[in-house]
Motif scaffolding. Structure first.
Motif, PDB file in Angstrom:
ATOM      1  N   GLU A 198       0.834  -1.208   0.000  1.00 35.25           N
ATOM      2  CA  GLU A 198       0.000   0.000   0.000  1.00 35.25           C
ATOM      3  C   GLU A 198       0.867   1.256   0.000  1.00 35.25           C
ATOM      4  OE1 GLU A 198      -2.640  -0.324   3.305  1.00 35.25           O
ATOM      5  OE2 GLU A 198      -4.145  -1.466   2.176  1.00 35.25           O
ATOM      6  N   GLU A 199       1.971   1.217   0.725  1.00 31.52           N
ATOM      7  CA  GLU A 199       2.880   2.369   0.741  1.00 31.52           C
ATOM      8  C   GLU A 199       3.505   2.576  -0.634  1.00 31.52           C
ATOM      9  OE1 GLU A 199       4.279   5.621   2.869  1.00 31.52           O
ATOM     10  OE2 GLU A 199       2.799   4.086   3.395  1.00 31.52           O
ATOM     11  N   SER A 211      -4.167   9.302 -11.200  1.00 35.36           N
ATOM     12  CA  SER A 211      -3.946   7.868 -11.343  1.00 35.36           C
ATOM     13  C   SER A 211      -4.247   7.142 -10.043  1.00 35.36           C
ATOM     14  CB  SER A 211      -2.500   7.581 -11.765  1.00 35.36           C
ATOM     15  OG  SER A 211      -1.607   7.909 -10.720  1.00 35.36           O
ATOM     16  N   LEU A 212      -4.554   5.850 -10.179  1.00 34.33           N
ATOM     17  CA  LEU A 212      -4.739   4.954  -9.045  1.00 34.33           C
ATOM     18  C   LEU A 212      -3.820   3.759  -9.246  1.00 34.33           C
ATOM     19  CD1 LEU A 212      -8.650   4.888  -8.814  1.00 34.33           C
ATOM     20  CD2 LEU A 212      -7.086   6.264  -7.443  1.00 34.33           C
ATOM     21  N   CYS A 213      -3.294   3.230  -8.149  1.00 39.67           N
ATOM     22  CA  CYS A 213      -2.345   2.122  -8.250  1.00 39.67           C
ATOM     23  C   CYS A 213      -2.795   0.964  -7.370  1.00 39.67           C
ATOM     24  CB  CYS A 213      -0.947   2.588  -7.830  1.00 39.67           C
ATOM     25  SG  CYS A 213       0.290   1.268  -7.853  1.00 39.67           S
ATOM     26  N   THR A 214      -2.621  -0.249  -7.885  1.00 41.20           N
ATOM     27  CA  THR A 214      -2.855  -1.450  -7.096  1.00 41.20           C
ATOM     28  C   THR A 214      -1.736  -2.442  -7.377  1.00 41.20           C
ATOM     29  OG1 THR A 214      -4.368  -3.289  -6.650  1.00 41.20           O
ATOM     30  CG2 THR A 214      -4.322  -2.464  -8.883  1.00 41.20           C
ATOM     31  N   VAL A 215      -1.442  -3.274  -6.383  1.00 41.29           N
ATOM     32  CA  VAL A 215      -0.498  -4.377  -6.569  1.00 41.29           C
ATOM     33  C   VAL A 215      -1.294  -5.670  -6.495  1.00 41.29           C
ATOM     34  CG1 VAL A 215       1.563  -5.546  -5.742  1.00 41.29           C
ATOM     35  CG2 VAL A 215       1.372  -3.065  -5.521  1.00 41.29           C
ATOM     36  N   MET A 216      -1.159  -6.478  -7.544  1.00 36.63           N
ATOM     37  CA  MET A 216      -1.842  -7.764  -7.607  1.00 36.63           C
ATOM     38  C   MET A 216      -0.784  -8.861  -7.583  1.00 36.63           C
ATOM     39  SD  MET A 216      -4.768  -6.804 -10.433  1.00 36.63           S
ATOM     40  CE  MET A 216      -5.888  -8.071  -9.833  1.00 36.63           C
ATOM     41  N   VAL A 217      -1.009  -9.861  -6.740  1.00 37.71           N
ATOM     42  CA  VAL A 217      -0.027 -10.924  -6.524  1.00 37.71           C
ATOM     43  C   VAL A 217      -0.541 -12.224  -7.136  1.00 37.71           C
ATOM     44  CG1 VAL A 217       1.239 -12.246  -4.782  1.00 37.71           C
ATOM     45  CG2 VAL A 217       0.781  -9.806  -4.422  1.00 37.71           C
ATOM     46  N   THR A 218       0.347 -12.950  -7.790  1.00 33.14           N
ATOM     47  CA  THR A 218      -0.008 -14.237  -8.384  1.00 33.14           C
ATOM     48  C   THR A 218      -0.294 -15.256  -7.288  1.00 33.14           C
ATOM     49  OG1 THR A 218       1.490 -13.732 -10.207  1.00 33.14           O
ATOM     50  CG2 THR A 218       0.735 -15.993 -10.017  1.00 33.14           C
ATOM     51  N   PRO A 231      -4.904   1.081  -1.956  1.00 33.43           N
ATOM     52  CA  PRO A 231      -5.377   2.017  -0.927  1.00 33.43           C
ATOM     53  C   PRO A 231      -6.361   3.064  -1.419  1.00 33.43           C
ATOM     54  CG  PRO A 231      -3.106   2.497  -1.553  1.00 33.43           C
ATOM     55  CD  PRO A 231      -3.455   1.184  -2.178  1.00 33.43           C
ATOM     56  N   SER A 232      -6.316   3.414  -2.710  1.00 37.07           N
ATOM     57  CA  SER A 232      -7.170   4.494  -3.210  1.00 37.07           C
ATOM     58  C   SER A 232      -8.276   4.015  -4.140  1.00 37.07           C
ATOM     59  CB  SER A 232      -6.302   5.534  -3.943  1.00 37.07           C
ATOM     60  OG  SER A 232      -5.277   6.023  -3.106  1.00 37.07           O
ATOM     61  N   PHE A 233      -8.345   2.725  -4.410  1.00 36.17           N
ATOM     62  CA  PHE A 233      -9.341   2.221  -5.353  1.00 36.17           C
ATOM     63  C   PHE A 233     -10.742   2.303  -4.753  1.00 36.17           C
ATOM     64  CE2 PHE A 233      -6.228   1.108  -8.221  1.00 36.17           C
ATOM     65  CZ  PHE A 233      -6.699   0.365  -9.292  1.00 36.17           C
TER      66      PHE A 233
END
Length: 448
Positions: A198-199, A211-218, A231-233
Motif C-alpha cells: 500500500e505504501e 492515477s490509481l495504483c494497485t499491486v496484484m499478486v499471483t 489504498p485508493s481504489f
C-alpha cells in the motif's frame, strides 16, 4: 559672412567708376539651425535604431498593455520564447494567452498595478505557446499610464520554464529517494506485506494526481492475479479486480480485456508492469496503474515506477520466503502434513475452543505395523511413497474440519473437533472406521 547680392551703378555714359556698393547679412544662424535639425534627426534615428536593436536582442519579453488589458506591442523575444510572429496578439486581450487556472490571480495582480504605480511585485504565470504547450513566465508590470509618451503598462517577462521544471524534477527525485528508503526499511523490518505494498501504491500515486495504483499478486497455482493492495481504489474497482485470470500467451491480461474494462469503469488507460522474481524470473505479480486522462506518462512517473516495481517484487518474495520457512518449520517435508510441533499447537487451540463452546475433541493415533519390512524389502523410496499415499487417503476421508498430522516415522495423528459432547465417542469411532477402511485397501508402490 556670406555675400548675397552685388549692385553696379552704370550711367548712360561711361563715366569713370567712383566706387562699389555691397549689401550683405549673416546667414550663419540659418545654416547652423538647418545643420542642427539634421544632426538631431540623425541622432534620434540612431537612438531609435539603437533601442530597437537592444529590444530585439533582449532575452526578456517586453509587452505594452493598455489599461483595458489590450496588447499594444510585444517585443521580438515573444516569437523566440512563445513562437508568435510579430504582430500576433496585438489588439487582443492579454488574458487570452494566460492559462485558465492562472487567469484570476493574474487579473488581481493587473488590477493592483493599475491602482498603485509603485506595485511591482513579480508574479509567475503560465502562458500558451503557439504550439499549444505552456511556458512559465516571471512577469513584472510597470505602471506608465501617466507617462505622456507611453500611457500604458509595460510588462517585462522572463522565461523560467526550465528552471521550474528542474526544481520540480529535483523535488520528485528527492521524494523518490525518501520513498525508496522508507519502503526498504519496511521490507527489512518485516512490515506486513499489505502495508508495504500500500505504501508503494501511495508513492506511485503521489507522482500523478489522476492515477490509481494497485499491486496484484499471483496466487499459488500461478493462474490468477489477486488484488493485495489498493489504498485508493473505489469499491466498484476493488470488486471488479479482486481476482483476474492470467492468460498464458505472454500477456498477463489481454489488451482487449484491459480496454473493455477501462471503458466500463470510466478509465482512459490501464498500465500493467509485471513484477518478476529476482531468483528465477518468475512473474509473481503486477503493478496496475489506472489513468483517468489519456496521456503519456511523465518522466517522473516512469522513474517512480522503475524504482518501486522492483521493491514490490522484493517484498512479495520476502513474504513467500517467510511463508516457506514457516511451513517447513511446522510441516513434514515428505507428506506436507503438519508435524508433531504444529499438531501440539493445533491441539491446544482446539481444546481451548472446545471449552468455550462446550464441544468435545477426539484424537486418533494411526500406526503402521511392520512398516520396517517395507523399507527393508522394497527400499526407502517405496516406504516414502507409501507414507505419501497414506497421507493423501487420510486427507480425502476426513471431514474438512479434521486435521491429520505426521507425528513421526510411521505414526499419524488425527484431531477431530466440534464433536457433540454426549456422542463424541460414537462420532470418533465412526471416523476411525473410515480411516481403517481406507488403510486396508491395497497400496501400489514401486520397489527397488
Amino acid at each position: 559672412m556670406a555675400l548675397d547680392r552685388i549692385s553696379h551703378h552704370e550711367p548712360a555714359r561711361r563715366p569713370r567708376a567712383s566706387g562699389v556698393a555691397v549689401a550683405s547679412w549673416d546667414e550663419t544662424p540659418r545654416i547652423e539651425s538647418q545643420s542642427a535639425k539634421h544632426l538631431v534627426g540623425s541622432i534620434a534615428r540612431d537612438r531609435d535604431d539603437h533601442l530597437e536593436s537592444i529590444i530585439s536582442h533582449a532575452s526578456d519579453i517586453i509587452t505594452v498593455v493598455e489599461a483595458d488589458g489590450t496588447i499594444r506591442y510585444a517585443s521580438p523575444s515573444a516569437e523566440r520564447i512563445l513562437g508568435y510572429p510579430k504582430g500576433v496578439g496585438f489588439g487582443e486581450d492579454f488574458l487570452r494567452f494566460v492559462h485558465p487556472d492562472d487567469a484570476e490571480r493574474v487579473l488581481v495582480g493587473f488590477s493592483r498595478s493599475l491602482a498603485d504605480p509603485n506595485a511591482r511585485t513579480p508574479t509567475e504565470v503560465r502562458v500558451r505557446h503557439q504550439d499549444g504547450s505552456w511556458r512559465i513566465l516571471q512577469a513584472v508590470a510597470n505602471n506608465l499610464l501617466d507617462d505622456p509618451v507611453v500611457g500604458a503598462l509595460v510588462v517585462t517577462a522572463r522565461d523560467v520554464t526550465r528552471e521550474r521544471e528542474t526544481e520540480v524534477a529535483l523535488r520528485h527525485s528527492e521524494q523518490q529517494m525518501r520513498d525508496q528508503a522508507h519502503i526498504l526499511e519496511m521490507i527489512a523490518t518485516a512490515t506486513p506485506l499489505t502495508e508495504t505494498l500500500e505504501e508503494i501504491c501511495r508513492a506511485i500515486e503521489s507522482q500523478s494526481a489522476d492515477s490509481l495504483c494497485t499491486v496484484m499478486v499471483t496466487d499459488e497455482d500461478g493462474e490468477t492475479l489477486v488484488m493485495t493492495a489498493a489504498p485508493s481504489f473505489p469499491p466498484q474497482l476493488r470488486q471488479a479486480l479482486a481476482r483476474v485470470p492470467i492468460v498464458k500467451d505472454g500477456e498477463l491480461v489481454k489488451a482487449a480485456a484491459r480496454r473493455e474494462f477501462s471503458r466500463a469503469h470510466g478509465l482512459r488507460a490501464l498500465r500493467m508492469v509485471p513484477l518478476v522474481s529476482w531468483a528465477n524470473d518468475r512473474v509473481i505479480g503486477t503493478l496496475l496503474i489506472a489513468f483517468f486522462e489519456s496521456r503519456e506518462s511523465t518522466p517522473a512517473e516512469r522513474q517512480s515506477i522503475d524504482l518501486l516495481a522492483p521493491l514490490a517484487a522484493i517484498a512479495i518474495e520476502r513474504k513467500e520466503f517467510e511463508d516457506r520457512l514457516a511451513h517447513q518449520a511446522h510441516h513434514d517435508p515428505l507428506t506436507g502434513l503438519p508435524n508433531r510441533a504444529q499438531f501440539q499447537e493445533l491441539l491446544e487451540s482446539g481444546l481451548g475452543r472446545s471449552r468455550r463452546l462446550g464441544t468435545a475433541v477426539a484424537v486418533l493415533f494411526v500406526d503402521l505395523d511392520r512398516f520396517k519390512v517395507v523399507n527393508d524389502s522394497l527400499g526407502h523410496e517405496a516406504g516414502d511413497e507409501l507414507l505419501g499415499a497414506l497421507a493423501d487417503r487420510l486427507r480425502a476421508v476426513l471431514r474438512p474440519s479434521d486435521i491429520v498430522a505426521r507425528f513421526g516415522g510411521d505414526e499419524f495423528t488425527i484431531l477431530c473437533e466440534d464433536l457433540n459432547y454426549s456422542a463424541a465417542g460414537m462420532q470418533a469411532a465412526e471416523i476411525a472406521e473410515r480411516v481403517l477402511a481406507i488403510i486396508l485397501e491395497p497400496f501400489e508402490v514401486e520397489g527397488d
